[in-house]
Motif scaffolding. Structure first.
Motif, mmCIF file in Angstrom:
data_model
loop_
_atom_site.group_PDB
_atom_site.id
_atom_site.type_symbol
_atom_site.label_atom_id
_atom_site.label_comp_id
_atom_site.label_asym_id
_atom_site.label_seq_id
_atom_site.Cartn_x
_atom_site.Cartn_y
_atom_site.Cartn_z
ATOM 1 N N UNK A 140 -25.485 -67.435 -115.192
ATOM 2 C CA UNK A 140 -25.483 -68.768 -114.609
ATOM 3 C C UNK A 140 -26.554 -68.799 -113.538
ATOM 4 N N UNK A 141 -27.495 -69.741 -113.602
ATOM 5 C CA UNK A 141 -27.550 -70.771 -114.637
ATOM 6 C C UNK A 141 -27.946 -70.188 -116.000
ATOM 7 N N UNK A 142 -27.255 -70.649 -117.052
ATOM 8 C CA UNK A 142 -27.585 -70.188 -118.388
ATOM 9 C C UNK A 142 -28.929 -70.793 -118.800
ATOM 10 N N UNK A 143 -29.809 -70.010 -119.411
ATOM 11 C CA UNK A 143 -31.168 -70.492 -119.715
ATOM 12 C C UNK A 143 -31.222 -71.414 -120.939
ATOM 13 N N UNK A 144 -30.711 -72.616 -120.791
ATOM 14 C CA UNK A 144 -30.691 -73.560 -121.914
ATOM 15 C C UNK A 144 -32.087 -73.850 -122.459
ATOM 16 N N UNK A 145 -33.086 -73.828 -121.579
ATOM 17 C CA UNK A 145 -34.448 -74.137 -122.027
ATOM 18 C C UNK A 145 -34.964 -73.121 -123.041
ATOM 19 N N UNK A 146 -34.411 -71.913 -123.015
ATOM 20 C CA UNK A 146 -34.840 -70.890 -123.972
ATOM 21 C C UNK A 146 -34.502 -71.276 -125.403
ATOM 22 N N UNK A 147 -33.575 -72.210 -125.567
ATOM 23 C CA UNK A 147 -33.081 -72.551 -126.906
ATOM 24 C C UNK A 147 -33.622 -73.893 -127.397
ATOM 25 N N UNK A 148 -34.592 -74.436 -126.666
ATOM 26 C CA UNK A 148 -35.192 -75.697 -127.103
ATOM 27 C C UNK A 148 -36.230 -75.444 -128.193
ATOM 28 N N UNK A 149 -36.252 -76.317 -129.186
ATOM 29 C CA UNK A 149 -37.286 -76.313 -130.224
ATOM 30 C C UNK A 149 -37.364 -74.992 -130.995
ATOM 31 N N UNK A 150 -36.228 -74.389 -131.274
ATOM 32 C CA UNK A 150 -36.221 -73.166 -132.074
ATOM 33 C C UNK A 150 -36.436 -73.510 -133.547
ATOM 34 N N UNK A 151 -37.137 -72.612 -134.243
ATOM 35 C CA UNK A 151 -37.418 -72.817 -135.665
ATOM 36 C C UNK A 151 -36.625 -71.877 -136.556
ATOM 37 N N UNK A 152 -35.647 -71.197 -135.984
ATOM 38 C CA UNK A 152 -34.867 -70.239 -136.774
ATOM 39 C C UNK A 152 -33.817 -70.955 -137.616
ATOM 40 N N UNK A 153 -33.196 -70.186 -138.504
ATOM 41 C CA UNK A 153 -32.159 -70.735 -139.375
ATOM 42 C C UNK A 153 -30.748 -70.519 -138.815
ATOM 43 N N UNK A 154 -30.595 -69.498 -137.975
ATOM 44 C CA UNK A 154 -29.279 -69.186 -137.417
ATOM 45 C C UNK A 154 -29.440 -68.312 -136.184
ATOM 46 N N UNK A 155 -28.380 -68.279 -135.364
ATOM 47 C CA UNK A 155 -28.333 -67.406 -134.203
ATOM 48 C C UNK A 155 -27.105 -66.516 -134.298
ATOM 49 N N UNK A 156 -27.217 -65.326 -133.724
ATOM 50 C CA UNK A 156 -26.128 -64.362 -133.738
ATOM 51 C C UNK A 156 -25.967 -63.801 -132.332
ATOM 52 N N UNK A 157 -24.859 -64.132 -131.667
ATOM 53 C CA UNK A 157 -24.613 -63.563 -130.347
ATOM 54 C C UNK A 157 -24.005 -62.177 -130.509
ATOM 55 N N UNK A 158 -24.481 -61.259 -129.685
ATOM 56 C CA UNK A 158 -24.027 -59.872 -129.726
ATOM 57 C C UNK A 158 -23.479 -59.535 -128.344
ATOM 58 N N UNK A 159 -22.210 -59.167 -128.280
ATOM 59 C CA UNK A 159 -21.580 -58.949 -126.984
ATOM 60 C C UNK A 159 -20.603 -57.783 -127.033
ATOM 61 N N UNK A 160 -20.355 -57.214 -125.873
ATOM 62 C CA UNK A 160 -19.243 -56.290 -125.717
ATOM 63 C C UNK A 160 -18.047 -57.078 -125.189
ATOM 64 N N UNK A 161 -17.630 -58.048 -125.978
ATOM 65 C CA UNK A 161 -16.458 -58.875 -125.682
ATOM 66 C C UNK A 161 -16.010 -59.495 -126.992
#
Length: 351
Positions: A284-305
């Motif tokens: 926080x603040x979470x970097x929302x701008x990093x996810x603007x205008x992405x050209x990928x087909x999918x996202x995969x979050x990887x966490x130790x949770x």
């Protein structure tokens, strides 16, 4: 400055002292015990004060007092201990006091275990105490970043007059890497005229408080805090992009898990699946701008949770892209192969 090999916890403690921390209040809990041990030994050498409180609740209230006097102050703990500190953190945020809190996360819920985890994401980013408040959350992926972010946390805490948290999974605290201690970029800090340091008969007493009995006065206070948070969202969000320009699938991970995700991305590319990584450096603040205008087909979050950051990722992409999750919990660490398998499944690939 030459690099020196240090354990993460000790490097964080040294970084705090280098940043001008003069007071440390804490209580022992694995896997962060080397921080108070280091502080107990080194703080008196620089004219500072180390005090082992009788509990985590006492420690955070001591932080409140020292911060109210304008001192640079820090506490550290691990997940159950940070949970006990949440009421005090809310008070510190409400009183607009600068303080640094370090959380070397371990598995839960409850006492859980002593192995590394990232299961405090909600508690760290949503605020585990009461009321509408926020605090900046740094998430280092290396011990060098833990050093740099700890030092920067003191500058940022003073600049915005708010608590700042540095979170690392237990591996950050326990592993060893070479580090150097370079001063952070200095911010233009105002004199702490608000601090309660005695009047010497020259002014009216300062009152450090978060109690507002008049509803309108409390609303005005919350609105003013929100404007500060909006400024932080605009100016302080940080992230790292890794090979996302041509990626068909983007792994999203923070802390040491992001290092594992980068290895998985390389393995996927060897298979012909174009993968990249977005690494939030501030939760926080979470970097929302990093996810603007992405050209990928999918996202995969990887966490130790069990998948806590996934909510922020879905919001950041405005639910326009599919977001999946893979992770381990309870002190288990994700391996590149399980990330590769999940990504392959998402992309419809086969061995």
């Amino acid at each position: 400055m030459a690099k020196v090999l240090m354990k993460g916890n000790e490097a964080v403690a040294k970084a705090a002292i280098e940043a001008g921390c003069k007071y440390f209040f804490g209580y022992p809990i694995t896997p962060q015990n080397e921080i108070p041990e280091y502080m107990a030994r080194e703080m008196p050498k620089v004219g500072g004060v180390f005090l082992q409180a009788e509990s985590e609740v006492a420690a955070i209230n001591m932080v409140y007092g020292a911060a109210g006097a304008g001192a640079r102050v820090m506490t550290s703990s691990s997940s159950p201990g940070i949970a006990l500190k949440q009421e005090g953190i809310s008070y510190i945020a409400g009183a607009e006091l600068p303080a640094v809190i370090v959380n070397m996360m371990r598995g839960g819920p409850g006492l859980g275990g002593i192995q590394p985890s990232q299961a405090d994401y909600f508690m760290s980013t949503r605020g585990g105490g009461n009321g509408d408040y926020r605090h900046i959350v740094y998430a280092p992926a290396t011990i060098q970043e833990a050093v740099d972010m700890t030092m920067e946390a003191f500058e940022v805490a003073d600049y915005y007059r708010m608590p700042v948290m540095v979170v690392g999974d237990g591996m950050i605290g326990q592993m060893m890497e070479p580090v150097e201690f370079n001063p952070p970029a200095k911010r233009e800090l105002q004199e702490k005229t608000w601090a309660s340091v005695g009047t010497k008969g020259l002014r009216k007493p300062n009152v450090i408080n978060s109690l507002y009995l008049e509803a309108q006065e409390l609303e005005d206070h919350n609105i003013r805090l929100e404007k500060k948070y909006e400024e932080i969202i605009e100016k302080e969000a940080r992230w790292e992009n890794y090979k996302i320009e041509d990626a068909d699938i983007i792994l999203v991970a923070y802390g040491t898990t992001a290092r594992i995700a980068k290895n998985a991305a390389e393995d996927l590319r060897k298979e012909g699946i174009k993968a990249g990584v977005i690494r939030p450096m501030t939760l926080w603040p979470f970097p929302n701008k990093a996810f603007e205008n992405l050209n990928c087909k999918a996202l995969l979050t990887v966490e130790m949770s069990m998948g806590q950051m996934i909510e922020d990722v879905k919001t950041a992409v405005e639910f326009k892209l599919p977001v999946h999750f893979v992770g381990r919990v309870g002190g288990m660490i994700p391996e590149p192969v399980m990330i590769v398998d999940k990504a392959r499944e998402i992309m419809g690939g086969v061995r």
